[in-house]
Design a protein around this motif. Structure first.
Motif, PDB file in Angstrom:
ATOM      1  N   GLY A  26       9.295  10.598 -19.870  1.00  0.00           N
ATOM      2  CA  GLY A  26       9.351   9.459 -20.773  1.00  0.00           C
ATOM      3  C   GLY A  26       8.690   8.218 -20.196  1.00  0.00           C
ATOM      4  N   ARG A  27       8.274   7.345 -21.095  1.00  0.00           N
ATOM      5  CA  ARG A  27       7.527   6.163 -20.688  1.00  0.00           C
ATOM      6  C   ARG A  27       8.418   4.972 -20.378  1.00  0.00           C
ATOM      7  N   THR A  28       9.740   5.135 -20.544  1.00  0.00           N
ATOM      8  CA  THR A  28      10.634   3.997 -20.378  1.00  0.00           C
ATOM      9  C   THR A  28      11.378   4.024 -19.058  1.00  0.00           C
ATOM     10  N   PHE A  29      10.964   4.868 -18.141  1.00  0.00           N
ATOM     11  CA  PHE A  29      11.667   5.014 -16.865  1.00  0.00           C
ATOM     12  C   PHE A  29      11.850   3.677 -16.171  1.00  0.00           C
ATOM     13  N   SER A  30      10.837   2.840 -16.172  1.00  0.00           N
ATOM     14  CA  SER A  30      10.891   1.586 -15.433  1.00  0.00           C
ATOM     15  C   SER A  30      11.910   0.601 -15.999  1.00  0.00           C
ATOM     16  N   ARG A  31      12.440   0.867 -17.173  1.00  0.00           N
ATOM     17  CA  ARG A  31      13.440  -0.016 -17.757  1.00  0.00           C
ATOM     18  C   ARG A  31      14.843   0.266 -17.238  1.00  0.00           C
ATOM     19  N   TYR A  32      15.017   1.408 -16.580  1.00  0.00           N
ATOM     20  CA  TYR A  32      16.355   1.855 -16.221  1.00  0.00           C
ATOM     21  C   TYR A  32      16.682   1.602 -14.761  1.00  0.00           C
ATOM     22  N   ALA A  33      17.929   1.217 -14.542  1.00  0.00           N
ATOM     23  CA  ALA A  33      18.488   1.300 -13.201  1.00  0.00           C
ATOM     24  C   ALA A  33      18.781   2.755 -12.903  1.00  0.00           C
ATOM     25  N   MET A  34      18.701   3.116 -11.643  1.00  0.00           N
ATOM     26  CA  MET A  34      18.922   4.510 -11.253  1.00  0.00           C
ATOM     27  C   MET A  34      20.030   4.587 -10.219  1.00  0.00           C
ATOM     28  N   GLY A  35      20.861   5.575 -10.394  1.00  0.00           N
ATOM     29  CA  GLY A  35      21.947   5.795  -9.453  1.00  0.00           C
ATOM     30  C   GLY A  35      21.881   7.191  -8.866  1.00  0.00           C
ATOM     31  N   TRP A  36      22.431   7.326  -7.679  1.00  0.00           N
ATOM     32  CA  TRP A  36      22.620   8.639  -7.059  1.00  0.00           C
ATOM     33  C   TRP A  36      24.119   8.844  -6.859  1.00  0.00           C
ATOM     34  N   PHE A  37      24.558  10.034  -7.213  1.00  0.00           N
ATOM     35  CA  PHE A  37      25.947  10.425  -7.050  1.00  0.00           C
ATOM     36  C   PHE A  37      25.976  11.793  -6.390  1.00  0.00           C
ATOM     37  N   ARG A  38      27.133  12.167  -5.891  1.00  0.00           N
ATOM     38  CA  ARG A  38      27.270  13.496  -5.314  1.00  0.00           C
ATOM     39  C   ARG A  38      28.662  14.031  -5.600  1.00  0.00           C
ATOM     40  N   THR A  91      27.593  17.245   2.634  1.00  0.00           N
ATOM     41  CA  THR A  91      27.369  18.445   1.837  1.00  0.00           C
ATOM     42  C   THR A  91      27.926  18.271   0.432  1.00  0.00           C
ATOM     43  N   ALA A  92      27.071  18.444  -0.562  1.00  0.00           N
ATOM     44  CA  ALA A  92      27.461  18.231  -1.964  1.00  0.00           C
ATOM     45  C   ALA A  92      26.282  18.564  -2.855  1.00  0.00           C
ATOM     46  N   VAL A  93      26.560  18.583  -4.144  1.00  0.00           N
ATOM     47  CA  VAL A  93      25.485  18.582  -5.138  1.00  0.00           C
ATOM     48  C   VAL A  93      25.164  17.117  -5.432  1.00  0.00           C
ATOM     49  N   TYR A  94      23.893  16.783  -5.343  1.00  0.00           N
ATOM     50  CA  TYR A  94      23.452  15.409  -5.547  1.00  0.00           C
ATOM     51  C   TYR A  94      22.807  15.266  -6.922  1.00  0.00           C
ATOM     52  N   TYR A  95      23.209  14.212  -7.619  1.00  0.00           N
ATOM     53  CA  TYR A  95      22.723  13.948  -8.964  1.00  0.00           C
ATOM     54  C   TYR A  95      22.072  12.573  -9.030  1.00  0.00           C
ATOM     55  N   CYS A  96      21.007  12.487  -9.802  1.00  0.00           N
ATOM     56  CA  CYS A  96      20.479  11.179 -10.138  1.00  0.00           C
ATOM     57  C   CYS A  96      20.852  10.870 -11.585  1.00  0.00           C
ATOM     58  N   ALA A  97      20.909   9.587 -11.888  1.00  0.00           N
ATOM     59  CA  ALA A  97      21.331   9.163 -13.215  1.00  0.00           C
ATOM     60  C   ALA A  97      20.607   7.875 -13.578  1.00  0.00           C
ATOM     61  N   ALA A  98      20.386   7.691 -14.875  1.00  0.00           N
ATOM     62  CA  ALA A  98      19.704   6.505 -15.383  1.00  0.00           C
ATOM     63  C   ALA A  98      20.651   5.717 -16.276  1.00  0.00           C
ATOM     64  N   GLY A  99      20.642   4.399 -16.087  1.00  0.00           N
ATOM     65  CA  GLY A  99      21.496   3.549 -16.892  1.00  0.00           C
ATOM     66  C   GLY A  99      20.865   2.196 -17.129  1.00  0.00           C
TER      67      GLY A  99
END
Length: 122
Positions: A26-38, A91-99
């Protein structure tokens, strides 16, 4: 709509490093804050860190501060998680998220990737 896909996970020895990538469509990526969770087995999803839309501001959980670094390349629609001095407890599953805004609360993020496994052997 943003689709996210993490990559770069794997098995690493304690003290080693890994760099995770999260590619966004998508072209709107730069509008989002990004988080990492695990999320480790049997545990709740845990905040790791976040970065604002421009990449100028980052924030980390105390458990990873000084070892992990988040960066982003809006031209490539990608956010990164550089992980150094890894410990078995990472050790975990790592996820990225957009908000809309960078926050520590998982429920405030709109879009999530499928996750990538990171295993640190001691």
């Amino acid at each position: 709509q943003v689709q996210l896909e993490e990559s770069g996970g794997g098995l690493v020895q304690a003290g080693g490093s890994l760099r995770l990538s999260c590619a966004a469509s998508g072209r709107t990526f730069s509008r989002y804050a990004m988080g990492w969770f695990r999320q480790a087995p049997g545990k709740e999803r845990e905040f790791v860190g976040h970065i604002d839309w421009s990449g100028s501001s980052t924030y980390y959980a105390d458990s990873v501060k000084g070892r992990f670094t988040i960066s982003r390349d809006n031209a490539k629609n990608t956010v990164y998680l550089q992980m150094n001095s890894l410990k078995s407890e990472d050790t975990a599953v790592y996820y990225c998220a957009a908000g809309a805004v960078p926050r520590e609360v998982a429920s405030l993020y709109y879009y999530w990737g499928q996750g990538t496994q990171v295993t640190v052997s001691s």
